[in-house]
Design a protein around this motif. Sequence first.
Motif, PDB file in Angstrom:
ATOM      1  N   THR A  18       0.924  -1.154   0.065  1.00 45.99           N
ATOM      2  CA  THR A  18      -0.103   0.010   0.145  1.00 45.99           C
ATOM      3  C   THR A  18       0.814   1.272   0.043  1.00 45.99           C
ATOM      4  O   THR A  18       1.726   1.257   0.726  1.00 45.99           O
ATOM      5  N   ASN A  21      -1.054   7.982   0.674  1.00 43.53           N
ATOM      6  CA  ASN A  21      -1.113   9.114  -0.214  1.00 43.53           C
ATOM      7  C   ASN A  21      -0.425  10.365   0.103  1.00 43.53           C
ATOM      8  O   ASN A  21       0.237  11.029  -0.774  1.00 43.53           O
ATOM      9  N   LEU A  24       3.373   9.998  -1.487  1.00 40.05           N
ATOM     10  CA  LEU A  24       3.328   9.920  -3.038  1.00 40.05           C
ATOM     11  C   LEU A  24       4.261  10.963  -3.389  1.00 40.05           C
ATOM     12  O   LEU A  24       4.209  12.230  -2.923  1.00 40.05           O
ATOM     13  N   PHE A 156      -2.886  11.996  -5.403  1.00 39.80           N
ATOM     14  CA  PHE A 156      -2.387  10.525  -6.289  1.00 39.80           C
ATOM     15  C   PHE A 156      -1.723  10.809  -7.276  1.00 39.80           C
ATOM     16  O   PHE A 156      -1.631  11.759  -7.678  1.00 39.80           O
ATOM     17  N   GLU A 157      -0.925   9.736  -7.608  1.00 37.54           N
ATOM     18  CA  GLU A 157      -0.058   9.539  -8.706  1.00 37.54           C
ATOM     19  C   GLU A 157      -0.838   9.523 -10.134  1.00 37.54           C
ATOM     20  O   GLU A 157      -1.818   9.328 -10.180  1.00 37.54           O
ATOM     21  N   ILE A 160      -4.697   6.705 -12.012  1.00 45.44           N
ATOM     22  CA  ILE A 160      -5.104   5.932 -10.943  1.00 45.44           C
ATOM     23  C   ILE A 160      -6.513   5.516 -11.279  1.00 45.44           C
ATOM     24  O   ILE A 160      -7.064   6.230 -12.060  1.00 45.44           O
ATOM     25  N   LYS A 187      -2.294   0.792 -10.742  1.00 43.33           N
ATOM     26  CA  LYS A 187      -2.442   1.693  -9.566  1.00 43.33           C
ATOM     27  C   LYS A 187      -4.047   1.821  -9.380  1.00 43.33           C
ATOM     28  O   LYS A 187      -4.781   2.078 -10.524  1.00 43.33           O
ATOM     29  N   THR A 194      -3.707   4.220  -1.988  1.00 40.64           N
ATOM     30  CA  THR A 194      -3.263   3.729  -3.179  1.00 40.64           C
ATOM     31  C   THR A 194      -2.659   2.454  -3.226  1.00 40.64           C
ATOM     32  O   THR A 194      -1.800   2.177  -2.418  1.00 40.64           O
ATOM     33  N   TYR A 195      -3.115   1.459  -4.110  1.00 40.03           N
ATOM     34  CA  TYR A 195      -2.397   0.051  -4.262  1.00 40.03           C
ATOM     35  C   TYR A 195      -1.715   0.087  -5.335  1.00 40.03           C
ATOM     36  O   TYR A 195      -2.136   0.454  -6.464  1.00 40.03           O
ATOM     37  N   GLU A 196      -0.456  -0.538  -5.325  1.00 40.38           N
ATOM     38  CA  GLU A 196       0.316  -0.688  -6.679  1.00 40.38           C
ATOM     39  C   GLU A 196       0.175  -2.209  -6.944  1.00 40.38           C
ATOM     40  O   GLU A 196       0.174  -3.294  -6.036  1.00 40.38           O
TER      41      GLU A 196
END
Length: 281
Positions: A18, A21, A24, A156-157, A160, A187, A194-196
């Motif tokens: 995880t 946020n 990031l 966020f990146e 998303i 993502k 946020t989950y990779e």
Amino acid sequence: MKSIFFLLISLLVFRSPTVKNQDLEMVAGPDYHEECRTENTSFKEGEKVVYKVFYNWNFVWLSAGEVTFEVSESANEYRIAATGRTYPSYEWFFKVRDYYFTYIDKNTLLPHTFIRDVEEGNYTLYDRVSFDQAAQQGTSIRGKTRDVAKLQTFEFENCIHDMLSLIYKMRNIDYESMKEGESIPAKMFMDMNTYELDIRMKGREPNKWVKGQGYFNTFMISPELIAGEVFNEDAQMNIWVSDDENRVPLIIESPVSVGSVKVVLKEYSGLKHPFTSKVEK
């Protein structure tokens, strides 16, 4: 207890780190549309896909419920709705009424609005998430019910997805060109984190039997699972996707903390392409 069957079909249960946020490193820029763009070649307005969910408990397979996905559109966006319901015969054990909606840009397949309104046993949640993909900022109106939901903000990146838009991005992955063992990252934003994600190609499997539908040529993929309330540390999910231009998930199988779950295609209509992966025998 969370809704096991809808967690599975939503493909939101991955076991990758995880990313908080606040940690990031923001990389906003004018080219995010091109960097994040996914061309839709696999679905269209009017598509409806229904899955039946089975839960194995003490070596007995129970028909737990159904999940229905439907696609509509306007000039610039797709609207995707997903509904999960348990059968009355299962509700002595656990009752589910889940409603999910995502609104995604036609050019990128990225979401701008995601709504989650769920009732799972004694657990309820309302969550309306808005994504500003260019600014990489969002808001979440979130609470046990819509009446008591409170506003939160997050960053966020690039690129998303929410749990529902990610399914339709995955349906547009070119599995044909992937090698066995190769993986694709993605993502996803869920529950203010946020989950990779890591989606692994396991290879082709021809003549896969789908109960009630027949035999299909398939791709077999395996997303990593998030260990926790539903899945054990070493649990593995397998997904069989139609080996044709529709890329429809046909079967999902996974052990859970207690028992195992299988999700099977029950019916479909309005597909964008002929179901050429179906094997006539």
